[in-house]
Design an enzyme around this catalytic site. Structure first.
Site, PDB file in Angstrom:
ATOM      1  N   SER A 198      -2.160  -0.032   1.312  1.00 51.44           N
ATOM      2  CA  SER A 198      -0.772   0.274   1.625  1.00 51.44           C
ATOM      3  C   SER A 198      -0.596   1.759   1.917  1.00 51.44           C
ATOM      4  CB  SER A 198       0.131  -0.230   0.499  1.00 51.44           C
ATOM      5  OG  SER A 198       1.427  -0.485   0.973  1.00 51.44           O
ATOM      6  N   ASP A 304       1.784 -10.672   5.714  1.00 49.57           N
ATOM      7  CA  ASP A 304       2.305  -9.483   5.038  1.00 49.57           C
ATOM      8  C   ASP A 304       3.667  -9.133   5.642  1.00 49.57           C
ATOM      9  OD1 ASP A 304       2.822  -7.011   3.887  1.00 49.57           O
ATOM     10  OD2 ASP A 304       0.763  -6.287   4.111  1.00 49.57           O
ATOM     11  N   HIS A 335       1.000  -9.113   0.990  1.00 46.69           N
ATOM     12  CA  HIS A 335       0.566  -7.736   0.754  1.00 46.69           C
ATOM     13  C   HIS A 335      -0.394  -7.710  -0.445  1.00 46.69           C
ATOM     14  CE1 HIS A 335       1.284  -3.550   1.774  1.00 46.69           C
ATOM     15  NE2 HIS A 335       1.531  -3.230   0.520  1.00 46.69           N
TER      16      HIS A 335
END
Length: 651
Positions: A198, A304, A335
């Site tokens: 991320s 995601d 995610h």
């Protein structure tokens, strides 16, 4: 796609010379003893743990002093004693103190001397015994670092780039945050690999886009490639907040007291109009892909809805255009880190990747398929290249059916119009569940049941010609696989995984830093349809992706929506659907008005990349007739969550 080039295998000169001599003088069996894998021969318990503060050369907090970022290091003691230098694996993160890392939200802890005791995640436990140093960098403005978080801008990227420079002897570091005693990285050979999920992986993308010398590879997991596309898509706002909220979320208390000026720049530079500004140019790593020298091993979930797959398609294509060596894993999760959806295979593959890229071992990973793709929960396949050779875009055309809003999808130009009224209370799941029913908030177009499997691979786009009834309008375009399947439940809290209580261990442990982590398993759902790809836009951006303008009610406009990259097989017997609608609840914000839109089907189309192109689509949709099921409400996952999303590593 440019032709894939081979890796350049690296070895230290002495090692390469020795290997050549051994191959000449020894028997074939002895020659095969040249190492192909790093082994856990070093003590993790006795590893050197230290901290330095690297000078970034910036003064983001405006205190009259250059910002220093904290760098916590765990490295093997034995090579240091022998005068041997080691490569570095680095994770630069804003989350080491505020929010935690990984599925168990681990934070850094420190001993009485201020040296790291627990380093989050398993990277140090696993790789330090194998001869790597692991470096955890606190981004400027977080944890023990000076400066301010600027959400992917110069400060964020320089936080990590300066450390790569220091590891290669080009930057200054100090043994304390405010002192003058210099620290040198004499133990590092300069070869650095960056990894992270991320925001952390986003920093890896950004640093690679600077072209910094010494960064040999990056492993961005669920990472952003352009920050504009985290907050907007073609003018349509994706969240009800901007980067200033995210900066405040991770800034340390000290940074919050000093960084009002940076916060103001984030507010002023990111207007909620969705217009492109210089702030977004600074945070667009795709435009700088030509500078990337590091290889890239990219991992992402095709479902995601936090860092969306658009980031994958545009980054991957830009890297390909510039000849960057690439590898990719695509899961069916949201995610989620690969350590939590394919743990054993992931650790093994990552180990081999770093051994090849940083140790220089010729272990064959460069000659293996480029892509690993999850087809169904825990069922994986590979592709020699990605997208596969023979993938070509086919232009699909929507046409009217016997009921309003329930049309067909094929290769021939459509006729007439379809209308719908934006309903911000409904989402893609509502539209898809009623694909075979006329409903006022969407227009749906469906192929006949397929006579053979049909594979989509890459990024699609949908061109819509529509006449709005109001001065503002947002559009959504969604591709849907209509048919029963068992999928990962990406809309569940775990985004496709369930965390168990049992633990498995990945590397060595100490009393303060365990290598043992909770196991996971796939969280599945039985559904009647699967969302394949999505895209959104503000119709006011019809003339430019960069700026929008009010619409004239009753005037016809044409806009092309970019749909996210994907790789999906629509099975035989299923149908492929295109949905055109307004606000996708939970995924984009509604416009100021509640428009009614009339879609001109003769000027509306979708370009979809199929393996085999239009020929494959035609063959799959012109076989023996199969009965279309009665119109029923189809089951799917729950609608997307509407809470603040944060590009972080914890679930």
């Amino acid at each position: 796609m440019p032709k894939r080039t081979r890796f350049t295998t690296w070895r230290p000169l002495a090692t390469a010379a020795t290997a050549a001599l051994m191959a000449t003088l020894l028997t074939p069996a002895a020659a095969e003893a040249v190492p192909r894998e790093s082994r856990p021969v070093h003590s993790y318990e006795n590893a050197i743990r230290e901290a330095v503060w690297v000078d970034t050369g910036l003064d983001g907090d405006r205190d009259g002093k250059a910002d220093r970022v904290a760098v916590d290091i765990v490295r093997p003691r034995e090579p240091a004693r022998q005068g041997r230098k080691v490569p570095v694996i680095m994770d630069a993160s804003p989350y080491y103190s505020c929010c935690g890392r990984g599925n168990e939200s681990q934070k850094k802890t420190y001993d009485a001397n201020g040296d790291v005791n627990q380093m989050p995640l398993y990277y140090d436990n696993y790789f330090v015994p194998r001869g790597y140093a692991f470096v955890g960098v606190d981004l400027a403005g977080t944890n023990r670092s000076d400066g301010c978080v600027d959400v992917g801008g110069r400060s964020d990227i320089q936080s990590a780039k300066a450390v790569v420079d220091w590891l290669n002897g080009r930057a200054k570091a100090y043994t304390t945050r405010t002192g003058t005693t210099r620290a040198k990285a004499a133990w590092s050979n300069g070869r650095t690999g960056m990894i992270g999920k991320s925001w952390d992986g986003t920093i890896a993308n950004g640093v690679a886009a600077t072209g910094v010398e010494g960064l040999k590879t990056i492993v961005p997991i669920s990472a952003i490639s352009s920050w504009y596309d985290y907050y907007f898509q073609q003018g349509a706002p994706l969240y009800d907040s901007g980067p200033e909220w995210l900066s405040d979320y991770v800034n340390s208390p000290d940074a919050r007291a000093k960084c009002a000026a940076v916060q103001r720049k984030l507010v002023d530079g990111a207007p909620r109009t969705g217009d492109w500004t210089p702030l977004w140019t600074e945070r667009d790593y795709v435009r700088a892909a030509r500078k990337v020298k590091a290889s890239v091993f990219l991992v992402h979930g095709t479902q995601d809805l936090n860092v969306r797959m658009k980031h994958v398609g545009q980054w991957w294509n830009a890297l390909a255009k510039n000849g960057v060596e690439r590898k990719i894993w695509l899961s069916r999760t949201g995610h989620v880190d690969p350590f939590d959806f394919r743990r054993a295979s992931w650790v093994k593959t990552l180990h081999r990747w770093f051994d090849h890229e940083l140790m220089g071992y010729d272990n064959g990973i460069d000659r293996e398929p480029m892509a690993d793709i999850e087809r169904a929960p825990d069922q994986w396949t590979t592709s020699r290249t990605w997208p596969p050779s023979g993938t070509r875009a086919a232009t699909l055309r929507p046409d009217r059916g016997t009921q309003a809003g329930v049309g067909s999808l094929g290769l021939h130009r459509g006729h007439g119009n379809e209308t719908f009224t934006d309903d911000p209370a409904l989402s893609e799941t509502d539209w898809a569940a009623q694909i075979d029913k006329p409903t006022p908030e969407k227009a749906g177009f469906v192929t006949r049941p397929l006579s053979r499997d049909l594979r989509l691979s890459g990024s699609s786009e949908v061109t819509v010609t529509a006449t709005p009834s109001t001065p503002s309008a947002h559009l959504s375009a969604v591709l849907v696989d209509i048919g029963p399947a068992t999928i990962r439940d990406y809309a569940d809290r775990g985004e496709g995984i369930t965390t168990l209580t049992d633990r498995t261990c990945w590397g060595a442990s100490t009393a303060g830093d365990s290598s043992c982590f909770k196991e996971t398993k796939a969280k599945t759902a039985d559904v009647g349809y699967t969302i394949v790809s999505r895209g959104w836009a503000d119709l006011g951006n019809h003339a430019s992706d960069l700026t929008g303008a009010p619409l004239t009610p009753g005037k016809r406009y044409t806009i092309t929506l970019d749909l996210a990259a994907t790789d999906h097989v629509v099975p035989e017997g299923h149908r492929l659907a295109l949905i055109v609608a307004g606000t996708d609840k939970g995924l984009i914000d509604p416009p100021a008005d509640k428009p009614r839109l009339t879609v001109d089907l003769s000027r509306t189309s979708a370009r979809v990349p199929f393996v085999g192109g239009a020929t494959a689509f035609a063959r799959a949709t012109t076989g023996a007739a199969t009965a279309i099921p009665d119109a029923t409400l189809l089951d799917g996952v729950r609608e997307p969550r509407t809470a603040h999303r944060v590009p972080e590593g914890s679930q």
